[in-house]
Scaffold this active site. Sequence first.
Site, PDB file in Angstrom:
ATOM      1  N   HIS A  76      51.187  29.772  -8.844  1.00 28.30           N
ATOM      2  CA  HIS A  76      50.392  28.571  -8.562  1.00 28.30           C
ATOM      3  C   HIS A  76      51.046  27.760  -7.447  1.00 28.30           C
ATOM      4  O   HIS A  76      52.220  27.434  -7.524  1.00 28.30           O
ATOM      5  CB  HIS A  76      50.262  27.700  -9.820  1.00 28.30           C
ATOM      6  CG  HIS A  76      49.174  28.151 -10.727  1.00 28.30           C
ATOM      7  ND1 HIS A  76      48.544  27.318 -11.620  1.00 28.30           N
ATOM      8  CD2 HIS A  76      48.569  29.353 -10.871  1.00 28.30           C
ATOM      9  CE1 HIS A  76      47.617  27.991 -12.275  1.00 28.30           C
ATOM     10  NE2 HIS A  76      47.618  29.233 -11.853  1.00 28.30           N
ATOM     11  N   TYR A  79      46.088  17.653 -14.410  1.00 26.95           N
ATOM     12  CA  TYR A  79      46.697  16.580 -15.201  1.00 26.95           C
ATOM     13  C   TYR A  79      45.782  15.358 -15.052  1.00 26.95           C
ATOM     14  O   TYR A  79      45.649  14.815 -13.952  1.00 26.95           O
ATOM     15  CB  TYR A  79      48.093  16.244 -14.665  1.00 26.95           C
ATOM     16  CG  TYR A  79      49.143  17.287 -14.992  1.00 26.95           C
ATOM     17  CD1 TYR A  79      49.263  18.453 -14.226  1.00 26.95           C
ATOM     18  CD2 TYR A  79      50.025  17.113 -16.059  1.00 26.95           C
ATOM     19  CE1 TYR A  79      50.231  19.411 -14.516  1.00 26.95           C
ATOM     20  CE2 TYR A  79      51.002  18.065 -16.357  1.00 26.95           C
ATOM     21  CZ  TYR A  79      51.092  19.204 -15.588  1.00 26.95           C
ATOM     22  OH  TYR A  79      52.054  20.147 -15.893  1.00 26.95           O
ATOM     23  N   PRO A 116      56.583  17.264 -22.857  1.00 22.43           N
ATOM     24  CA  PRO A 116      56.117  18.435 -22.102  1.00 22.43           C
ATOM     25  C   PRO A 116      55.376  18.125 -20.800  1.00 22.43           C
ATOM     26  O   PRO A 116      55.089  19.038 -20.033  1.00 22.43           O
ATOM     27  CB  PRO A 116      55.184  19.151 -23.090  1.00 22.43           C
ATOM     28  CG  PRO A 116      54.821  18.141 -24.112  1.00 22.43           C
ATOM     29  CD  PRO A 116      55.939  17.161 -24.178  1.00 22.43           C
ATOM     30  N   LYS A 143      59.267  20.950 -18.150  1.00 26.01           N
ATOM     31  CA  LYS A 143      60.669  21.152 -17.788  1.00 26.01           C
ATOM     32  C   LYS A 143      61.539  21.828 -18.854  1.00 26.01           C
ATOM     33  O   LYS A 143      62.628  22.310 -18.551  1.00 26.01           O
ATOM     34  CB  LYS A 143      61.326  19.795 -17.462  1.00 26.01           C
ATOM     35  CG  LYS A 143      60.868  19.191 -16.169  1.00 26.01           C
ATOM     36  CD  LYS A 143      61.630  19.783 -15.005  1.00 26.01           C
ATOM     37  CE  LYS A 143      60.973  19.522 -13.685  1.00 26.01           C
ATOM     38  NZ  LYS A 143      60.010  20.543 -13.252  1.00 26.01           N
ATOM     39  N   TYR A 155      58.435  18.679  -9.651  1.00 29.31           N
ATOM     40  CA  TYR A 155      57.662  19.637 -10.456  1.00 29.31           C
ATOM     41  C   TYR A 155      58.131  21.068 -10.218  1.00 29.31           C
ATOM     42  O   TYR A 155      58.255  21.848 -11.161  1.00 29.31           O
ATOM     43  CB  TYR A 155      56.165  19.511 -10.128  1.00 29.31           C
ATOM     44  CG  TYR A 155      55.285  20.152 -11.177  1.00 29.31           C
ATOM     45  CD1 TYR A 155      54.795  19.412 -12.252  1.00 29.31           C
ATOM     46  CD2 TYR A 155      54.954  21.507 -11.110  1.00 29.31           C
ATOM     47  CE1 TYR A 155      54.001  20.002 -13.228  1.00 29.31           C
ATOM     48  CE2 TYR A 155      54.157  22.104 -12.079  1.00 29.31           C
ATOM     49  CZ  TYR A 155      53.679  21.342 -13.138  1.00 29.31           C
ATOM     50  OH  TYR A 155      52.902  21.930 -14.098  1.00 29.31           O
TER      51      TYR A 155
END
Length: 391
Positions: free
Chosen positions: A72, A201, A293, A297, A385
């Site tokens: 991704h 998100y 979550p 990580k 990220y």
Amino acid sequence: MRTTVGIIGAGPAGLLLARLLHNAGIDSVVLESRDRAYVEHRQRAGILEQGTVDVLRAAGAGKRMDREGLPHDGIELRFDRRRHRVDFPALTGGRSVMVYAQTEVCKDLIALQLKEGGPLLFEAEALAVEGAETDRPTIRFRHEGREDVLECDYVVGCDGFWGVARKAIPASVSQTFERTYPFGWLGILADVPPSHDELIYARHDRGFALLSMRSPSVSRLYLQVPVDTDAESWSDERIWDELERRFETDDDWTLQRGPITQKSVTPMRSYVHEPMRHGRLFLAGDAAHIVPPTGAKGLNLAVGDVVTFVRALVHRRETGSAELLDAYSANCLRRVWQAERFSYDMTAMLHRDPDATPFDRRVQLARLDRISSCRAAETDLALGYTGFPLD
Ligand code: RFL
Ligand code: PHB
């Protein structure tokens, strides 16, 4: 029984540690309290950082991941009915992530360990770590109805948040840092192709929602819910209706529904135990730290810890110097705290806090607006990220 490194726990931390030690020619024994099927089917993480992908490949555990994992290059942030894509490679000089479930990482590592590695005992419960301050620490454990002792040069506690290893560190030298959240995640698996090719998100006044996936035909979705929610009290229809509302946009995006095959609620917690080492006992992964979550990580931090331990042990063998073993805790904690900060920021930016004022909610939206309009702010998110470097 005797070994160089006694490993408690066969989650991602313990399994990868055993593999890295095997590759370095160092023997180990893994003790896991659950059975193999349980460890292989526990639904958890889905996102591997670039650094984790590189470590798994270099360890010879990346073949199926490279065949079946989904690379991704970005995520979508959704807020105020708007959509904003964060392009990882463009912002980070080429870094990206891989969608490959923790269950699959564990299956691959278990198969390798049983074929090529040292002993991996299932249904072997560690009862206590003793003698951490001596040269010969031991793990007392129960296996096949008998109590036994594993003598080690080093013990690594990879036994998760509820394990026994951390308890062997005296309270007089321990410090813990913790934050709990008044909400959890209701997670579902559904037999339906993901409605978007990247993770979404979503921040909504009704609460956070996340669209993720396990494969081109299986979706993984999460909804923020009050912490004491019973998953079974949410009908499938109610879950889809709520997801639809939280993902709403001004364009014609639609959420595909399908049969829900699993539902569960996960509480959210931030937690760090310092130090991560006491004498010859080392803690790795969730045994030492928990992140909510939202930043994806947890598994990646576990990988960082065990890589740091193996490097230190190899350095010791090659040079005779314990300097890196002595620095293990401080070196891990630096990365751990960056991940704690990132996960906390992502959680605060995207969730509905029941105590938030209208002012707080406007600030949340201003943060998201900043990320979608300022390249420096967006770059910071993309760097966090895709992962903090291991060195
Ligand atoms: P684990 O996986 O908890 O494994 C610990 C193992 O130790 C065993 N054990 C014992 N064995 C012997 N004797 C004892 N006394 C023992 N006590 C315990 C347990 O049975 C178990 O097998 O810890 P580890 O290896 O440190 O791995 C950590 C990760 O599992 C965890 O951080 C992640 O799952 C967190 N996480 C995520 N991390 C990511 O990097 N990316 C994600 O996208 C992501 N999503 C998530 C997540 C965690 C979630 N939940 C359920 C907490 C999503 C969710 C919903
Ligand atoms: C998941 O796919 O389970 C997942 C993905 C991203 C997260 C958390 C969980 O931040």
